[in-house]
Design a protein around this motif. Structure first.
Motif, PDB file in Angstrom:
ATOM      1  N   ARG B  70       2.009  20.718   2.426  1.00 20.66           N
ATOM      2  CA  ARG B  70       1.778  20.351   1.034  1.00 20.66           C
ATOM      3  C   ARG B  70       0.314  20.437   0.622  1.00 20.66           C
ATOM      4  O   ARG B  70      -0.057  19.970  -0.442  1.00 20.66           O
ATOM      5  CB  ARG B  70       2.269  18.919   0.791  1.00 20.66           C
ATOM      6  CG  ARG B  70       3.750  18.808   0.725  1.00 20.66           C
ATOM      7  CD  ARG B  70       4.302  19.570  -0.465  1.00 20.66           C
ATOM      8  NE  ARG B  70       3.787  19.091  -1.712  1.00 20.66           N
ATOM      9  CZ  ARG B  70       4.305  18.090  -2.389  1.00 20.66           C
ATOM     10  NH1 ARG B  70       5.357  17.493  -1.939  1.00 20.66           N
ATOM     11  NH2 ARG B  70       3.768  17.700  -3.522  1.00 20.66           N
ATOM     12  N   GLU B  85      10.427  12.292  -8.664  1.00 22.32           N
ATOM     13  CA  GLU B  85       9.712  13.440  -9.198  1.00 22.32           C
ATOM     14  C   GLU B  85       9.365  14.414  -8.067  1.00 22.32           C
ATOM     15  O   GLU B  85       9.106  14.002  -6.950  1.00 22.32           O
ATOM     16  CB  GLU B  85       8.426  12.935  -9.862  1.00 22.32           C
ATOM     17  CG  GLU B  85       7.865  13.849 -10.929  1.00 22.32           C
ATOM     18  CD  GLU B  85       6.602  13.245 -11.526  1.00 22.32           C
ATOM     19  OE1 GLU B  85       5.730  13.999 -11.928  1.00 22.32           O
ATOM     20  OE2 GLU B  85       6.496  12.002 -11.550  1.00 22.32           O
ATOM     21  N   GLU B  86       9.369  15.715  -8.386  1.00 21.49           N
ATOM     22  CA  GLU B  86       8.923  16.719  -7.421  1.00 21.49           C
ATOM     23  C   GLU B  86       7.449  17.009  -7.662  1.00 21.49           C
ATOM     24  O   GLU B  86       6.907  16.701  -8.726  1.00 21.49           O
ATOM     25  CB  GLU B  86       9.747  18.002  -7.560  1.00 21.49           C
ATOM     26  CG  GLU B  86      11.120  17.913  -6.927  1.00 21.49           C
ATOM     27  CD  GLU B  86      11.054  17.594  -5.436  1.00 21.49           C
ATOM     28  OE1 GLU B  86      10.325  18.293  -4.722  1.00 21.49           O
ATOM     29  OE2 GLU B  86      11.716  16.621  -5.010  1.00 21.49           O
ATOM     30  N   GLY B  87       6.790  17.618  -6.684  1.00 19.10           N
ATOM     31  CA  GLY B  87       5.397  18.012  -6.863  1.00 19.10           C
ATOM     32  C   GLY B  87       4.475  16.815  -6.837  1.00 19.10           C
ATOM     33  O   GLY B  87       4.735  15.818  -6.182  1.00 19.10           O
ATOM     34  N   TYR B 274      11.624   8.690   0.062  1.00 21.28           N
ATOM     35  CA  TYR B 274      11.709  10.018  -0.554  1.00 21.28           C
ATOM     36  C   TYR B 274      10.916  11.045   0.243  1.00 21.28           C
ATOM     37  O   TYR B 274       9.782  10.794   0.651  1.00 21.28           O
ATOM     38  CB  TYR B 274      11.187   9.985  -1.985  1.00 21.28           C
ATOM     39  CG  TYR B 274      11.675   8.792  -2.763  1.00 21.28           C
ATOM     40  CD1 TYR B 274      13.025   8.677  -3.098  1.00 21.28           C
ATOM     41  CD2 TYR B 274      10.804   7.785  -3.128  1.00 21.28           C
ATOM     42  CE1 TYR B 274      13.486   7.570  -3.779  1.00 21.28           C
ATOM     43  CE2 TYR B 274      11.249   6.685  -3.816  1.00 21.28           C
ATOM     44  CZ  TYR B 274      12.594   6.562  -4.144  1.00 21.28           C
ATOM     45  OH  TYR B 274      13.043   5.475  -4.806  1.00 21.28           O
ATOM     46  N   ASN B 276       9.550  13.850  -0.681  1.00 21.87           N
ATOM     47  CA  ASN B 276       8.336  14.320  -1.356  1.00 21.87           C
ATOM     48  C   ASN B 276       7.152  13.413  -1.034  1.00 21.87           C
ATOM     49  O   ASN B 276       6.066  13.873  -0.669  1.00 21.87           O
ATOM     50  CB  ASN B 276       8.607  14.361  -2.865  1.00 21.87           C
ATOM     51  CG  ASN B 276       7.457  14.992  -3.624  1.00 21.87           C
ATOM     52  OD1 ASN B 276       6.709  15.782  -3.058  1.00 21.87           O
ATOM     53  ND2 ASN B 276       7.314  14.638  -4.890  1.00 21.87           N
TER      54      ASN B 276
END
Lengths: 344, 309
Positions: B70, B85-87, B274, B276
């Motif tokens: 990442r 949320e992604e990113g 999560y 992410n």
């Protein structure tokens, strides 16, 4: 008074008023700052003690024996936390001492460089410009690698513990619980957030302290003693066990105590791994809690004055324990260096 | 040393019994208990030493394998993501760490150097100096969380909310003893000759310190400062309840408001379920370790160039 002729006076002159003034001011400033450092430490102890005052009055000695920590009923006791703190620290120091002492002996006896030297001698390049430097170079590299363990932030160890150590020991712990469950250490089923992974990570964190100070203690044993032991025909380990380690034992013990002090105060890795459950258990696989981890988990949301005061009381206890252990360790190390001077 | 013929207990026994000594008794082979013990212990030590290094390589491997996934531009420039949320990234945490460590250094370095000057130059043998040394040692042995507890009690409870100021004060408290003790050591390393030459030329004590001692001791002092900065950058416990955490940039929120830091971000995200967030925690850990190690290495390389050593 002798006065020199005008052309021989040169640039010599008494200090100007500004120079003497700034001198006095600068000296005064260092005095004030030095004094402030001492006051700061006293202030820290006083402030935490003062903030703990209401809780000390209310709970008194029962704070140490109580097993409940419940903000709803305002019942506060830290026996599980003290137990968890000491248990995790003792486990970590035992594992850390075994590993750290091995590293200290490995480094002080120059195992690596003599091994590489033997290889180089086999190829007859031990005096070569590049290869000849290799044994000492690798020795220094190894020493620095071990010290690198101390540079990694504890929160990174916590992250590593959660995602690597905890899953790694799971199968072994499951087997131990299933077959040896009658032993108190293994009598609960494995929880990924529990004493064993926390103590293992803690052991790795205190390892550099033990290995660095023990190595210094071993290296500073007078070479006479070692040579005398070898001269009497002792093998390397006979010399180590009967001469070198006993001579260095005060320093080694001091390093273990300092490591213990570090382990008691270590917060993040434990807050992330130990499970945050107020249990009193011998089991290595059950979640537990420590003083520092409990504070890290409770302080951010603490708002009621009663809870804050109880937390301050716990902080005071933690401070007293670490202060005691650290001072004892420093005192022993000081005695160790004084004792060795006598041996020379 | 290895070639010396070793007298062992077998020989001793033989002599006591009045028997002739045979060369076989002097043999140094693994069949003899003492040499076997020697070999076994050496082997165990080697294995234990190697296994002590396994965690280091494991941490480095995990940081590289998980963190690099990442580590892109987005991670450095965007704000932390919400639950599903992604990113997202940890740009504000990097800024927050830099700001707080920078402010902590601005507070602790001048004070630490002044105290060290007192210890090494102005009054090294006074009662006060002994007290200061003792205080600095006590302070350096304090668990880092107590710095947070103290600042929480003194500052946070008396202000409307958690702030970057409180966080940097807590970090300054942790840096102070390191700066004092290493700077004192560095100033002591300055050769007495240089100092005496300055005094002989008529310099006042303050001039000796400013124009001779401090410039000469500067590499050593900077090493201590860098080590203290590296330690402070990685600290989590003192920031947890002084600066807390924030999902916004420092310049939008101001310094007297909750502030994000890399270490607290790693702590918060590591406990989230999560994927992410977990990946971001590893990426942030990689950045943090790189920052800490680079600062450490720069600090050590500074004192290695020190002409006094």
């Amino acid at each position: 008074m002798i006065t020199l002729p005008k052309d021989q006076q040169g640039i010599a002159r008494p200090p100007t008023r500004w120079e003497t003034g700034s001198n006095v001011a600068f000296r005064a400033m260092t005095y004030i700052v030095a004094f402030a450092v001492v006051l700061l430490v006293l202030f820290i102890i006083f402030e935490i003690g003062w903030a703990a005052g209401p809780a000390i009055k209310r709970y008194g000695f029962g704070f140490f024996t109580g097993v409940k920590w419940d903000p709803n009923t305002e019942e506060y006791g830290i026996r599980p936390h003290i137990w968890g703190t000491l248990y995790s620290s003792v486990l970590a120091v035992i594992i850390g001492t075994v590993l750290g002492l091995a590293v200290a002996i490995f480094l002080s006896e120059r195992f690596l460089s003599s091994f590489i030297h033997a290889i180089l001698r086999f190829f007859r390049v031990q005096h070569h410009g590049f290869w000849g430097k290799l044994p000492d170079g690798l020795e220094v590299l190894l020493k620095n690698l071990v010290q690198l363990l101390a540079a990694i932030p504890s929160v990174v160890y916590g992250l590593w513990g959660i995602f690597v150590i905890s899953p790694l020991v799971q199968p072994m712990c499951g087997w131990l619980h299933k077959h040896l469950g009658w032993i108190p250490f293994f009598d609960t089923s494995y929880n990924p957030y529990s004493m064993l992974p926390a103590a293992l990570v803690l052991a790795i964190m205190v390892l550099p302290t033990i290995s660095a100070i023990s190595r210094d203690a071993l290296v500073s044993v007078p070479p006479k003693l070692r040579q005398a032991a070898y001269g009497l025909g002792a093998t390397r380990w006979e010399a180590l066990i009967s001469v070198i380690i006993p001579t260095a034992q005060t320093g080694i013990f001091g390093s273990v105590l300092l490591a213990f002090g570090r382990a008691i105060g270590e917060t993040m890795a434990l807050a992330m791994l130990v499970g945050n459950a107020n249990t009193l258990s011998w089991s290595l696989f059950s979640p537990a809690n420590t003083l520092a981890a409990m504070m890290a988990n409770t302080f951010p949301e603490a708002r009621e004055p009663n809870l804050i005061s109880a937390l301050m009381y716990a902080a005071l206890v933690l401070m007293a324990i670490t202060l005691l252990v650290n001072l004892l360790g420093a005192w022993i190390l000081q005695r160790a260096s004084r004792g060795l001077k006598g041996a020379r | 040393m290895e070639d010396i013929v070793v007298r062992n207990r077998g020989v001793e026994a033989a002599r006591v019994a009045g028997e002739a000594i045979t060369l076989g008794q002097l043999e140094r082979s693994l069949r003899r208990p003492r040499t076997l013990l020697n070999f076994v212990l050496s082997f165990t030590t080697t294995v234990l030493t190697l296994s002590a290094l396994v965690p280091l390589f494991s941490v480095v491997y995990m940081l590289a394998a998980e963190g690099l996934k990442r580590l892109n531009l987005e991670a450095f420039t965007s704000l932390p993501p919400a639950a599903f949320e992604e990113g997202g990234g940890f740009g504000n945490a990097i800024v927050g760490t830099l700001v707080m460590v920078g402010m902590a250094a601005l507070i602790s370095v001048p004070l630490g150097i002044l105290a060290a000057v007192f210890l090494a130059e102005i009054g090294p043998t006074t009662r006060l100096a002994q007290c200061v040394r003792f205080a600095a040692k006590v302070l350096s042995g304090f668990p880092s969380i107590l710095a947070g507890v103290f600042i929480f009690s003194v500052i946070v409870l008396r202000m409307p909310t958690y702030s970057a100021y409180a966080g940097s004060l807590a970090l300054a408290l942790l840096m102070l003893p390191t700066v004092i003790l290493t700077a004192e050591e560095a100033i002591r390393m300055v050769p007495a000759k240089i100092r005496e030459a300055a005094v002989g030329m008529g310099a006042t004590p303050a001039q000796v310190v400013w124009k001779v001692t401090l410039p000469t001791a500067m590499p050593g002092i900077l090493t201590g400062v860098m080590l203290a900065v590296a330690r402070a950058a990685g600290e989590t416990a003192p920031l947890l309840f002084t600066a807390l955490f924030s999902n916004y940039w420092v310049w939008d929120n101001g310094l007297s408001n909750k502030t994000a830091s890399l270490a607290v971000l790693i702590y918060n995200f590591s406990g989230m379920p999560y994927e992410n967030q977990k990946q971001l925690a590893w990426a942030a850990a990689l950045v943090l370790v790189l920052v800490v190690l680079t600062t450490n290495l720069i600090g050590q390389s500074l004192s290695r160039r020190d002409p006094q050593e």
